[in-house]
Design a protein around this motif. Structure first.
Motif, PDB file in Angstrom:
ATOM      1  N   UNK A  64     -10.748  -8.686  -7.633  1.00  0.00           N
ATOM      2  CA  UNK A  64     -11.446  -7.754  -8.373  1.00  0.00           C
ATOM      3  C   UNK A  64     -11.114  -7.358  -9.570  1.00  0.00           C
ATOM      4  N   UNK A  65      -9.856  -7.384 -10.009  1.00  0.00           N
ATOM      5  CA  UNK A  65      -9.349  -7.116 -11.315  1.00  0.00           C
ATOM      6  C   UNK A  65      -8.410  -5.979 -11.470  1.00  0.00           C
ATOM      7  N   UNK A  66      -8.549  -5.188 -10.194  1.00  0.00           N
ATOM      8  CA  UNK A  66      -7.429  -4.150 -10.083  1.00  0.00           C
ATOM      9  C   UNK A  66      -5.989  -4.554  -9.500  1.00  0.00           C
ATOM     10  N   UNK A  67      -5.130  -3.774  -9.891  1.00  0.00           N
ATOM     11  CA  UNK A  67      -3.711  -4.413  -9.220  1.00  0.00           C
ATOM     12  C   UNK A  67      -3.561  -4.178  -7.939  1.00  0.00           C
ATOM     13  N   UNK A  68      -2.791  -4.757  -7.003  1.00  0.00           N
ATOM     14  CA  UNK A  68      -2.775  -4.928  -5.529  1.00  0.00           C
ATOM     15  C   UNK A  68      -2.345  -3.606  -5.081  1.00  0.00           C
ATOM     16  N   UNK A  69      -3.229  -2.808  -4.305  1.00  0.00           N
ATOM     17  CA  UNK A  69      -2.787  -1.699  -3.606  1.00  0.00           C
ATOM     18  C   UNK A  69      -3.073  -0.576  -4.742  1.00  0.00           C
ATOM     19  N   UNK A  70      -3.871  -0.918  -5.831  1.00  0.00           N
ATOM     20  CA  UNK A  70      -4.073   0.210  -6.807  1.00  0.00           C
ATOM     21  C   UNK A  70      -5.642   0.650  -6.721  1.00  0.00           C
ATOM     22  N   UNK A  71      -5.751   1.831  -6.286  1.00  0.00           N
ATOM     23  CA  UNK A  71      -7.279   2.430  -6.278  1.00  0.00           C
ATOM     24  C   UNK A  71      -7.373   3.621  -7.544  1.00  0.00           C
ATOM     25  N   UNK A  72      -8.302   3.335  -8.082  1.00  0.00           N
ATOM     26  CA  UNK A  72      -8.693   4.245  -9.425  1.00  0.00           C
ATOM     27  C   UNK A  72      -9.310   5.485  -8.662  1.00  0.00           C
ATOM     28  N   UNK A  73      -9.144   6.297  -9.215  1.00  0.00           N
ATOM     29  CA  UNK A  73      -9.906   7.850  -8.674  1.00  0.00           C
ATOM     30  C   UNK A  73     -11.032   7.512  -8.542  1.00  0.00           C
ATOM     31  N   UNK A 119       0.833  -1.230  -0.037  1.00  0.00           N
ATOM     32  CA  UNK A 119       0.088  -0.024  -0.158  1.00  0.00           C
ATOM     33  C   UNK A 119       0.930   1.313  -0.136  1.00  0.00           C
ATOM     34  N   UNK A 120       0.574   2.149  -0.854  1.00  0.00           N
ATOM     35  CA  UNK A 120       1.338   3.383  -0.743  1.00  0.00           C
ATOM     36  C   UNK A 120       0.589   4.576   0.121  1.00  0.00           C
ATOM     37  N   UNK A 121       1.185   4.969   1.262  1.00  0.00           N
ATOM     38  CA  UNK A 121       0.822   5.596   2.355  1.00  0.00           C
ATOM     39  C   UNK A 121       0.455   6.912   2.125  1.00  0.00           C
ATOM     40  N   UNK A 122       1.049   7.543   0.916  1.00  0.00           N
ATOM     41  CA  UNK A 122       0.455   9.126   0.693  1.00  0.00           C
ATOM     42  C   UNK A 122      -0.090   9.528  -0.717  1.00  0.00           C
ATOM     43  N   UNK A 123      -0.428   8.516  -1.505  1.00  0.00           N
ATOM     44  CA  UNK A 123      -0.657   8.843  -2.876  1.00  0.00           C
ATOM     45  C   UNK A 123      -2.124   8.857  -3.018  1.00  0.00           C
ATOM     46  N   UNK A 124      -3.060   8.818  -2.107  1.00  0.00           N
ATOM     47  CA  UNK A 124      -4.789   8.885  -2.286  1.00  0.00           C
ATOM     48  C   UNK A 124      -4.906  10.063  -2.956  1.00  0.00           C
ATOM     49  N   UNK A 171      -0.830  14.339  -8.316  1.00  0.00           N
ATOM     50  CA  UNK A 171      -1.871  13.432  -8.055  1.00  0.00           C
ATOM     51  C   UNK A 171      -2.424  13.266  -9.476  1.00  0.00           C
ATOM     52  N   UNK A 172      -2.594  14.001 -10.321  1.00  0.00           N
ATOM     53  CA  UNK A 172      -3.182  14.145 -11.630  1.00  0.00           C
ATOM     54  C   UNK A 172      -2.419  12.995 -12.415  1.00  0.00           C
ATOM     55  N   UNK A 173      -1.134  13.343 -12.377  1.00  0.00           N
ATOM     56  CA  UNK A 173      -0.124  12.290 -13.119  1.00  0.00           C
ATOM     57  C   UNK A 173      -0.367  10.824 -12.473  1.00  0.00           C
ATOM     58  N   UNK A 174      -0.400  10.794 -11.344  1.00  0.00           N
ATOM     59  CA  UNK A 174      -0.573   9.365 -10.579  1.00  0.00           C
ATOM     60  C   UNK A 174      -1.762   8.639 -10.815  1.00  0.00           C
TER      61      UNK A 174
END
Length: 648
Positions: A43-52, A5-10, A83-86
């Motif tokens: 669920x189909x998304x990468x581990x630790x990856x949250x879409x906007x 999990x990334x701690x500061x990229x939400x 954040x937009x780039x991420x």
């Protein structure tokens, strides 16, 4: 393994829309269903990856001194850009994994399942797929007007639900209407377009009554599914009220999901020149008509596995044999492909060649098995070969791994003929056996492939018993049932929702051959045999009242018997058969087939077959495993023809 999990990229939470519930801010948790694939969440998304729109909100920095405030604004600007780039990077990673998951599908259902697993819950809470009805196969043009019907849908943890037959009605958008125009544009749209409200209601019918009913508007995206040339259907993606609505960037994600899904659906169907060639091959390999032979009546049916896949390896055949016998054949090459259809054609041609050698059934299957091994194909086949003799009223049957035939007796009772099956064609090294069974006059034999009796919902033997019962039901209503009526009634056993195999069906009604219409003798190959044959022929024809045909028949019998005496070393068989024609057969043990030739002026012989050719309605010679049979036929005057099989 603990997911990273990334701690500061939400991302920061989007603005709350009027009338919407506040978005959930709990951090993402890994699903309890493990996918077993590294770097990919169930669920189909990468581990630790949250879409906007799915991540937890990060609190904004507190306001301070002007310098701090200026520095904070600069850092905030840089943070927003980061954040937009991420977010864009997250979308690309999500689409990459989703495309790979969808592409893993080998057929239509697996392709759509890949879409559902990739999109839920990472991108949507529910997905519905409507497909065009019917789907165009090969180079065929899609049907008009445009009709969509729900194929399946997935919603939350409940998994994929296949639409029941007749459960969801068709959606029939007007070809020139707004919804059709949106589909033609090939771009996903939100569900808040005013002109398509009624169509959206129809599309959402399967999930409208569920507790977590979706909210239309910008929580709904309709994405057209376009294949290489045609519109295949639509994918409807929904978000529940408890999460943010879709954004303009999500339309791009939906478009990519729809594109990969449409290509997968298109690839699951026979396409282009391959489909056209396969369909043409299949039609050419099946018999265009059944022979009309005395003593047996025939009917057949063939159904492809589906309208979108007409290529299969099932075949049937009826081959006339000497002595008014007929070979009845049904076979099934395993698989549904161009290769299966091609192998079916080769095996059917081999069976026809072997049948005309008048080999016993076990020999036909033995040589067919050898041919299949020489073809070097990985496909195997099952085959049932039977010979019906209307004179002896007997049936010879050999089975190579095929479902057993069913006999409907004249009294209306059905019987499954327990013919011991051998190994399938192509296994090699396994002997086959021929079984002799009675073939009662008035009985009906049914040969079929396993697609008629086996499906996803029942095994072969259950289906065979259902088939026997259906035959008895039809015979109880009409005795004897017409063959076409019987075939159509049998096909009602098929379950259109569970059927995924071809069906070949061959029905034979045994009319038999009255002994009074047969004359049969064995004659020694001696010089005086031709004269003896003329005497016996005269006696039989006078008994049948065919004196007006006597002179021509005696002459032809004498010529054919004389030719047989010249080459035979064992007794000669002479047989006369009276039906609507008079058929004469002369058999001997010599493999040398007579050929018609032009005799010179000084030749003493060579004119026999020329006379036969001039006087007979038709004639020929058939090679046998024990020699040959030379035969000819004459038309009987209508007033002397027999009326029915038992006429004297």
């Amino acid at each position: 393994m603990e997911p990273h999990r990334r701690a500061d990229t939400n991302t920061a939470p989007p603005a709350q829309q009027p009338g919407e519930a506040a978005p959930r801010t709990s951090p993402a948790r890994p699903s309890s269903r493990g996918s077993g694939r590294s770097g990919e969440a169930p669920g189909g998304a990468p581990e630790g990856l949250m879409l906007p729109g799915r991540g937890a909100a990060r609190p904004a920095p507190a306001a301070g001194a002007p310098a701090e405030r200026g520095r904070g604004e600069a850092e905030g600007g840089r943070g927003a850009a980061e954040r937009s780039s991420e977010a864009q990077s997250d979308r690309l990673r999500f689409l990459d994994l989703a495309a790979r998951r969808i592409a893993r599908g080998d057929d239509l259902d697996e392709t759509l399942r890949g879409l559902y697993e990739a999109a839920i819950p990472a991108f949507a809470d529910a997905v519905l797929v409507h497909l065009r009805e019917p789907l165009a196969a090969g180079e065929g043009q899609p049907a008009e007007p445009l009709v969509l019907r729900l194929h399946s849908f997935a919603q939350g943890p409940e998994g994929v639900v296949t639409a029941p037959a007749g459960g969801a009605g068709p959606v029939r958008p007007t070809v020139t209407g707004p919804f059709a125009a949106l589909l033609v544009a090939r771009q996903p749209v939100f569900g808040d377009v005013p002109e398509i409200e009624s169509v959206v209601t129809e599309l959402l019918e399967p999930v409208a009554g569920r507790p977590a009913a979706p909210v239309p508007g910008r929580r709904l995206i309709i994405a057209p599914l376009y294949g290489r040339r045609h519109l295949l259907g639509t994918a409807v993606l929904l978000r529940a009220a408890g999460r943010p609505a879709f954004t303009a960037d999500d339309l791009l994600v939906a478009a990519q999901l729809a594109t990969h899904t449409a290509l997968g659906v298109d690839a699951s169907m026979p396409y282009g020149h391959e489909a056209s060639a396969a369909d043409a091959l299949q039609l050419r390999m099946l018999p265009s008509s059944l022979p009309e032979t005395t003593g047996v009546r025939l009917a057949s049916r063939y159904l492809p596995a589906a309208e979108t896949s007409q290529v299969g390896g099932d075949w049937y055949d009826a081959i006339p044999l000497p002595g008014n016998r007929v070979a009845l054949v049904v076979g099934d090459v395993m698989g549904h492909s161009l290769t299966s259809a091609a192998m079916m054609g080769q095996l059917r041609t081999t069976v026809q060649t072997l049948a005309r050698l008048d080999l016993p059934p076990e020999e036909v299957l033995y040589h067919l098995d050898e041919q299949a091994q020489r073809l070097g194909s990985e496909h195997m086949a099952t085959c049932l070969y039977a010979i019906y003799d209307p004179i002896s009223q007997r049936l010879l049957v050999a089975d190579a791994g095929h479902p057993p035939p069913v006999l409907l007796h004249p009294d209306g009772s059905g019987e499954v003929l327990r013919v011991p099956p051998g190994a399938p064609i192509g296994v090699g090294g396994v002997p086959f056996e021929t079984w002799e069974l009675p073939a009662p006059t008035g009985g009906t034999l049914l040969l079929y492939t396993d697609g008629l009796v086996e499906s996803r919902n029942r095994d072969v033997w259950t289906g065979v018993e259902l088939l026997r019962g259906r035959l008895e039901e039809v015979a109880a209503r009409v005795a004897p049932p017409p063959l076409d009526m019987l075939c159509d009634a049998v096909l009602t056993l098929l379950d259109p929702d569970a059927r995924d195999d071809d069906v070949a069906l061959l029905a034979a009604r045994f009319d038999g051959f009255a002994p009074l219409n047969v004359a049969y003798w064995f004659l020694s190959p001696q010089p005086q045999t031709a004269g003896r044959a003329r005497q016996l022929t005269r006696r039989a024809m006078l008994r049948w009242g065919l004196g007006s045909m006597l002179d021509a028949t005696e002459l032809m019998v004498s010529e054919v018997v004389t030719n047989a005496v010249r080459y035979a070393s064992r007794p000669i068989a002479l047989r006369l058969l009276r039906t609507d024609v008079l058929r004469c057969e002369v058999g001997d043990d010599s493999p040398q087939v007579p050929r018609m030739r032009r005799a010179q002026a000084g030749d003493e012989g060579g004119r026999g077959l020329f006379l036969v050719d001039q006087l007979a309605l038709r004639w020929g010679a058939t090679m046998l495993s024990t020699g040959k049979v030379v035969w000819f036929e004459q038309q009987i005057p209508e007033e002397y023809r027999q009326q029915g099989p038992d006429a004297a």
